[in-house]
Design a protein around this motif. Structure first.
Motif, PDB file in Angstrom:
ATOM      1  N   GLY A  57      61.937  41.936  44.031  1.00 56.55           N
ATOM      2  CA  GLY A  57      61.845  42.620  45.311  1.00 56.55           C
ATOM      3  C   GLY A  57      63.097  43.370  45.695  1.00 56.55           C
ATOM      4  N   GLU A  58      64.242  43.002  45.109  1.00 58.62           N
ATOM      5  CA  GLU A  58      65.481  43.733  45.383  1.00 58.62           C
ATOM      6  C   GLU A  58      65.384  45.164  44.880  1.00 58.62           C
ATOM      7  OE1 GLU A  58      68.529  41.518  43.487  1.00 58.62           O
ATOM      8  OE2 GLU A  58      68.336  39.742  44.787  1.00 58.62           O
ATOM      9  N   HIS A  59      64.598  45.365  43.839  1.00 61.86           N
ATOM     10  CA  HIS A  59      64.420  46.701  43.275  1.00 61.86           C
ATOM     11  C   HIS A  59      63.247  47.423  43.922  1.00 61.86           C
ATOM     12  CE1 HIS A  59      63.807  50.001  40.578  1.00 61.86           C
ATOM     13  NE2 HIS A  59      62.754  49.458  39.985  1.00 61.86           N
ATOM     14  N   SER A  60      62.084  46.737  43.990  1.00 59.19           N
ATOM     15  CA  SER A  60      60.893  47.356  44.567  1.00 59.19           C
ATOM     16  C   SER A  60      59.939  46.268  45.038  1.00 59.19           C
ATOM     17  CB  SER A  60      60.194  48.246  43.535  1.00 59.19           C
ATOM     18  OG  SER A  60      58.895  48.620  43.977  1.00 59.19           O
ATOM     19  N   PRO A  61      59.757  46.113  46.341  1.00 63.71           N
ATOM     20  CA  PRO A  61      58.809  45.118  46.848  1.00 63.71           C
ATOM     21  C   PRO A  61      57.393  45.331  46.313  1.00 63.71           C
ATOM     22  CG  PRO A  61      60.253  45.851  48.614  1.00 63.71           C
ATOM     23  CD  PRO A  61      60.518  46.752  47.436  1.00 63.71           C
ATOM     24  N   ALA A  62      56.973  46.590  46.215  1.00 64.78           N
ATOM     25  CA  ALA A  62      55.620  46.871  45.732  1.00 64.78           C
ATOM     26  C   ALA A  62      55.464  46.442  44.274  1.00 64.78           C
ATOM     27  CB  ALA A  62      55.305  48.357  45.884  1.00 64.78           C
ATOM     28  N   GLN A  63      56.460  46.752  43.436  1.00 59.47           N
ATOM     29  CA  GLN A  63      56.406  46.340  42.035  1.00 59.47           C
ATOM     30  C   GLN A  63      56.471  44.825  41.910  1.00 59.47           C
ATOM     31  OE1 GLN A  63      59.215  48.181  39.407  1.00 59.47           O
ATOM     32  NE2 GLN A  63      58.314  50.225  39.606  1.00 59.47           N
ATOM     33  N   ALA A  64      57.238  44.174  42.766  1.00 62.25           N
ATOM     34  CA  ALA A  64      57.330  42.715  42.726  1.00 62.25           C
ATOM     35  C   ALA A  64      55.969  42.093  42.998  1.00 62.25           C
ATOM     36  CB  ALA A  64      58.348  42.230  43.752  1.00 62.25           C
ATOM     37  N   ASN A  65      55.291  42.574  44.035  1.00 60.49           N
ATOM     38  CA  ASN A  65      53.960  42.065  44.347  1.00 60.49           C
ATOM     39  C   ASN A  65      52.984  42.328  43.212  1.00 60.49           C
ATOM     40  OD1 ASN A  65      54.849  41.207  46.827  1.00 60.49           O
ATOM     41  ND2 ASN A  65      53.787  42.765  48.013  1.00 60.49           N
ATOM     42  N   GLY A  66      53.001  43.560  42.678  1.00 55.70           N
ATOM     43  CA  GLY A  66      52.076  43.908  41.604  1.00 55.70           C
ATOM     44  C   GLY A  66      52.302  43.083  40.351  1.00 55.70           C
ATOM     45  N   SER A  67      53.563  42.863  40.002  1.00 57.41           N
ATOM     46  CA  SER A  67      53.871  42.064  38.809  1.00 57.41           C
ATOM     47  C   SER A  67      53.381  40.630  38.969  1.00 57.41           C
ATOM     48  CB  SER A  67      55.382  42.084  38.547  1.00 57.41           C
ATOM     49  OG  SER A  67      55.830  43.391  38.248  1.00 57.41           O
ATOM     50  N   MET A  68      53.581  40.064  40.143  1.00 53.23           N
ATOM     51  CA  MET A  68      53.149  38.691  40.368  1.00 53.23           C
ATOM     52  C   MET A  68      51.627  38.570  40.381  1.00 53.23           C
ATOM     53  SD  MET A  68      55.447  36.475  40.309  1.00 53.23           S
ATOM     54  CE  MET A  68      57.232  36.520  40.119  1.00 53.23           C
ATOM     55  N   ARG A  69      50.941  39.608  40.810  1.00 50.14           N
ATOM     56  CA  ARG A  69      49.473  39.572  40.769  1.00 50.14           C
ATOM     57  C   ARG A  69      48.977  39.557  39.322  1.00 50.14           C
ATOM     58  NH1 ARG A  69      50.031  43.370  45.259  1.00 50.14           N
ATOM     59  NH2 ARG A  69      49.528  42.262  47.192  1.00 50.14           N
ATOM     60  N   VAL A  70      49.669  40.306  38.450  1.00 52.39           N
ATOM     61  CA  VAL A  70      49.303  40.288  37.034  1.00 52.39           C
ATOM     62  C   VAL A  70      49.555  38.903  36.448  1.00 52.39           C
ATOM     63  CG1 VAL A  70      49.860  41.220  34.747  1.00 52.39           C
ATOM     64  CG2 VAL A  70      49.683  42.762  36.711  1.00 52.39           C
ATOM     65  N   LEU A  71      50.728  38.325  36.738  1.00 54.49           N
ATOM     66  CA  LEU A  71      51.028  36.974  36.244  1.00 54.49           C
ATOM     67  C   LEU A  71      49.992  35.976  36.750  1.00 54.49           C
ATOM     68  CD1 LEU A  71      52.966  35.040  34.751  1.00 54.49           C
ATOM     69  CD2 LEU A  71      54.196  34.772  36.925  1.00 54.49           C
ATOM     70  N   ARG A  72      49.632  36.069  38.019  1.00 56.18           N
ATOM     71  CA  ARG A  72      48.628  35.165  38.590  1.00 56.18           C
ATOM     72  C   ARG A  72      47.300  35.276  37.842  1.00 56.18           C
ATOM     73  NH1 ARG A  72      47.255  36.301  44.705  1.00 56.18           N
ATOM     74  NH2 ARG A  72      46.455  38.214  43.749  1.00 56.18           N
ATOM     75  N   THR A  73      46.899  36.500  37.513  1.00 51.67           N
ATOM     76  CA  THR A  73      45.636  36.712  36.800  1.00 51.67           C
ATOM     77  C   THR A  73      45.676  36.086  35.415  1.00 51.67           C
ATOM     78  OG1 THR A  73      45.231  38.776  38.002  1.00 51.67           O
ATOM     79  CG2 THR A  73      44.062  38.476  35.930  1.00 51.67           C
ATOM     80  N   VAL A  74      46.790  36.264  34.697  1.00 54.72           N
ATOM     81  CA  VAL A  74      46.923  35.703  33.350  1.00 54.72           C
ATOM     82  C   VAL A  74      46.909  34.182  33.397  1.00 54.72           C
ATOM     83  CG1 VAL A  74      48.438  35.517  31.336  1.00 54.72           C
ATOM     84  CG2 VAL A  74      48.132  37.734  32.459  1.00 54.72           C
ATOM     85  N   LEU A  75      47.608  33.600  34.365  1.00 58.19           N
ATOM     86  CA  LEU A  75      47.648  32.143  34.468  1.00 58.19           C
ATOM     87  C   LEU A  75      46.303  31.568  34.917  1.00 58.19           C
ATOM     88  CD1 LEU A  75      51.223  31.515  35.937  1.00 58.19           C
ATOM     89  CD2 LEU A  75      50.461  31.434  33.557  1.00 58.19           C
ATOM     90  N   ASN A  76      45.571  32.289  35.755  1.00 59.02           N
ATOM     91  CA  ASN A  76      44.221  31.851  36.114  1.00 59.02           C
ATOM     92  C   ASN A  76      43.323  31.828  34.883  1.00 59.02           C
ATOM     93  OD1 ASN A  76      44.590  31.369  38.841  1.00 59.02           O
ATOM     94  ND2 ASN A  76      44.004  33.424  39.463  1.00 59.02           N
ATOM     95  N   PHE A  77      43.463  32.851  34.044  1.00 59.69           N
ATOM     96  CA  PHE A  77      42.707  32.905  32.788  1.00 59.69           C
ATOM     97  C   PHE A  77      43.070  31.715  31.906  1.00 59.69           C
ATOM     98  CE2 PHE A  77      42.944  34.006  28.278  1.00 59.69           C
ATOM     99  CZ  PHE A  77      41.619  34.320  28.008  1.00 59.69           C
ATOM    100  N   ALA A  78      44.366  31.440  31.793  1.00 65.32           N
ATOM    101  CA  ALA A  78      44.818  30.329  30.954  1.00 65.32           C
ATOM    102  C   ALA A  78      44.295  28.991  31.475  1.00 65.32           C
ATOM    103  CB  ALA A  78      46.344  30.319  30.887  1.00 65.32           C
ATOM    104  N   ALA A  79      44.273  28.834  32.795  1.00 62.79           N
ATOM    105  CA  ALA A  79      43.779  27.586  33.379  1.00 62.79           C
ATOM    106  C   ALA A  79      42.310  27.366  33.047  1.00 62.79           C
ATOM    107  CB  ALA A  79      43.974  27.605  34.894  1.00 62.79           C
ATOM    108  N   ALA A  80      41.550  28.459  32.943  1.00 59.70           N
ATOM    109  CA  ALA A  80      40.127  28.345  32.614  1.00 59.70           C
ATOM    110  C   ALA A  80      39.896  28.130  31.119  1.00 59.70           C
ATOM    111  CB  ALA A  80      39.394  29.608  33.072  1.00 59.70           C
TER     112      ALA A  80
END
Length: 450
Positions: free
Chosen positions: A180-203
Motif C-alpha cells: 500500500g505504500e506504493h499503490s493502495p489499489a495494487q495492494a488490494n488487487g494483489s491480495m484479492r488474487v492471493l485470496r482466490t488462489v488460497l481459496n482454491f488450494a483449500a478446496a
C-alpha cells in the motif's frame, strides 16, 4: 519368485537380479508386511504390502531403494505404516496429506491456472506478474497491461516456494501494508488474487481426515481488521466541452502522426478509427481490438464480440457513422482484424503514442476506459431504457428477475445506438447542431457503471 528371509546387509547384497521379464519379492521375517522387490536390472526397493480394512485387495506402500535406505530405516518406516493400518488408517491417505501440507504457493498457483482455463491471456499475465513470475525487465509480452513496474515487495515472489500452510495472517497484513505504500489499489488487487488462489488450494488439498489443509484463508485478516484500502472508483468522462477538441485531434491523427507510416504497433488511421469505435459503442478496449471481419455483418449492419468479459457473445447494431467507417475499412482491409496491429496477436495493442498526440493536440487527458464511461454517461443522460442500456454494455442481470424475461432483439437496440451516436457527433460539431444536455463535470458521475 517369492520367499521369506531375515533381512541383513550380507543377505540383501547377495540377492541376484530377477530373471528377464520378471520381478522377485522377498519378505522380511522380522517385520510384518516389509518386502524387498528386485528387478531384472538388480534394482532393490523396500515396500510394505498390507491388507486394509474394507479393501478388496492389499495395498503396496513404497518406502525407498536399497542400499540408499538402510534395513533399519526400512523397518522403522514399515512400523510407521503398520501403525497407521492398525489404527484403520490408509497409508496412501497419509502420504497424500503429507505432500499436501508441503504444497508451495508456486505449485498451488500452477494448479489454479490449470483449473481456470477460461482466464484470458491478459488476466493470466496479470496474475503471474502479481505472483512475481515475470522479471521487471520483461517488456516484450503483448499480453501484459501497460502500467508502472512493481517495486520490491509489491509481489509474492519471495513467497512462491513457501508451503501455503506457512502463510500467516500477520504475513498477509504486513505485506498488504508494504504494498500500500506504493499503490493502495495494487495492494488490494494483489491480495484479492492471493485470496482466490488460497481459496482454491483449500478446496483442492486435504489432510488425512479429509479436511482442508487451510483452516481459514489468512487474507480474511484484512476484512476482519477492516484493513482494505478505500480506493475511489474511477469516474472520469469526457465532458461536453471536451468532445469537439477531442474529435478534432483524433480525426487529425494520420496528419500529425506520420501519415500512413506504421508507428510502433499500428498505423495512425487504425488508432483513429479504433478510438472512434470505442466512444461510439462503449466497447471494452480488448473486445474492440480483437474484433475480426468475420464478426462484422455489413449487410445486417451488426457486429458481434465473441470473447467478452462475461463469456457471452454480444451482438450490437452499427450506427450510420460506424457503418460508413467500417465499410471504408473493409475495402482496404488486408488481414483478419478490423483494427490490425504488428503485435504477436495480429490485432491492435499499443496506442500510447497516438493517444498522447490526441492529448497534446486537444488538451483533453483521457484513458481508453474513459471512452466507455463517456458512452454510458451520455446514454443515461438521453434516458435510454435501463434494460436497453444493459444490453448495449453487455452487463449481466443475474439479480434482476424481470430482466430475465425480456428478450432484447438487436434491432431494438438500433434506435438507442443511433441516438447516442447523433448526440456525440452533434456535440463534437460533426453534425447539424441541436440542443444538447449537459453530461456533467468530468469527475462527478461516480455511480455510472463500468
Amino acid at each position: 519368485m517369492t520367499r521369506s528371509l531375515t533381512f541383513t546387509k550380507a543377505t540383501l547384497d547377495a540377492l541376484p537380479p530377477a530373471t528377464s521379464g520378471s520381478r522377485d519379492t522377498y519378505h522380511d521375517s522380522k517385520t510384518p508386511g516389509l518386502q524387498l522387490r528386485v528387478t531384472e536390472t538388480g534394482v532393490k526397493t523396500f515396500s510394505v504390502y498390507r491388507w486394509l480394512k474394507g479393501d478388496s485387495k492389499p495395498q503396496r506402500t513404497t518406502l525407498g531403494r536399497y542400499p540408499q535406505m538402510t534395513i533399519d530405516q526400512a523397518r522403522t518406516a514399515a512400523a510407521q505404516v503398520n501403525a497407521v493400518v492398525e489404527g484403520r488408517g490408509n497409508p496412501g491417505d497419509e502420504r497424500r496429506a503429507k505432500r499436501a501440507s508441503g504444497i508451495t504457493l508456486r505449485e498451488a498457483f500452477a494448479e489454479f491456472l490449470l483449473a481456470r482455463k477460461s482466464l484470458s491471456p491478459r488476466t493470466v499475465y496479470s496474475y503471474e506478474r502479481i505472483m512475481g513470475l515475470h522479471a521487471e525487465e520483461d517488456r516484450t509480452d503483448a499480453r501484459r497491461p501497460k502500467h508502472k513496474p512493481r517495486r520490491s515487495g509489491a509481489s509474492f515472489k519471495d513467497w512462491l516456494d513457501k508451503p501455503i500452510v506457512s502463510i500467516t495472517k500477520d504475513m498477509v497484513a504486513q505485506r498488504h501494508a508494504k504494498m500500500g505504500e506504493h499503490s493502495p489499489a495494487q495492494a488490494n488487487g494483489s491480495m484479492r488474487v492471493l485470496r482466490t488462489v488460497l481459496n482454491f488450494a483449500a478446496a483442492k488439498y486435504e489432510n488425512s481426515k479429509g479436511e482442508p489443509i487451510i483452516g481459514e484463508n489468512p487474507v480474511r485478516r484484512l476484512s476482519q481488521t477492516r484493513a482494505w484500502y478505500p480506493v475511489a472508483r474511477r469516474s472520469t468522462v469526457l465532458r461536453q466541452q471536451d468532445l469537439k477538441p477531442w474529435f478534432a485531434a483524433v480525426l487529425a491523427l494520420p496528419t500529425v502522426d506520420g501519415g500512413s507510416q506504421r508507428v510502433a504497433n499500428a498505423k495512425p488511421e487504425d488508432v483513429r478509427d479504433y478510438l472512434l469505435f470505442l466512444i461510439l459503442t462503449g466497447a471494452r478496449r480488448t473486445e474492440a481490438a480483437k474484433l475480426r471481419w468475420d464478426q462484422v455483418d455489413l449487410i445486417a449492419r451488426t457486429f458481434t464480440f465473441h470473447e467478452t468479459k462475461n463469456k457471452q457473445r454480444h451482438t450490437l447494431p452499427l450506427s450510420d457513422y460506424l457503418f460508413d467507417m467500417l465499410s471504408a475499412r473493409k475495402e482496404a482491409a488486408a488481414g483478419d482484424y478490423v483494427f490490425p496491429g504488428t503485435g504477436k496477436g495480429g490485432y491492435l495493442v499499443e496506442t500510447r503514442r497516438q493517444t498522447a498526440k490526441v492529448v497534446e493536440q486537444s488538451g483533453v487527458s483521457f484513458t481508453l476506459h474513459d471512452l466507455r464511461r463517456t458512452f454510458i454517461t451520455i446514454a443515461e443522460s438521453l434516458d435510454i431504457p435501463a434494460y436497453a442500456l444493459k444490453r448495449l454494455l453487455n452487463h449481466k442481470s443475474n439479480n434482476d428477475v424481470t430482466a430475465g424475461y425480456i428478450v432484447m432483439d438487436v434491432e431494438r437496440l438500433r434506435g438507442p445506438m443511433q441516438l447516442i451516436t447523433d448526440y456525440i457527433l452533434r456535440t463534437a460539431g460533426l453534425r447539424a447542431s441541436a440542443s444538447v444536455k449537459s453530461i456533467g463535470p468530468r469527475a462527478e458521475r461516480k455511480n455510472s457503471p463500468e
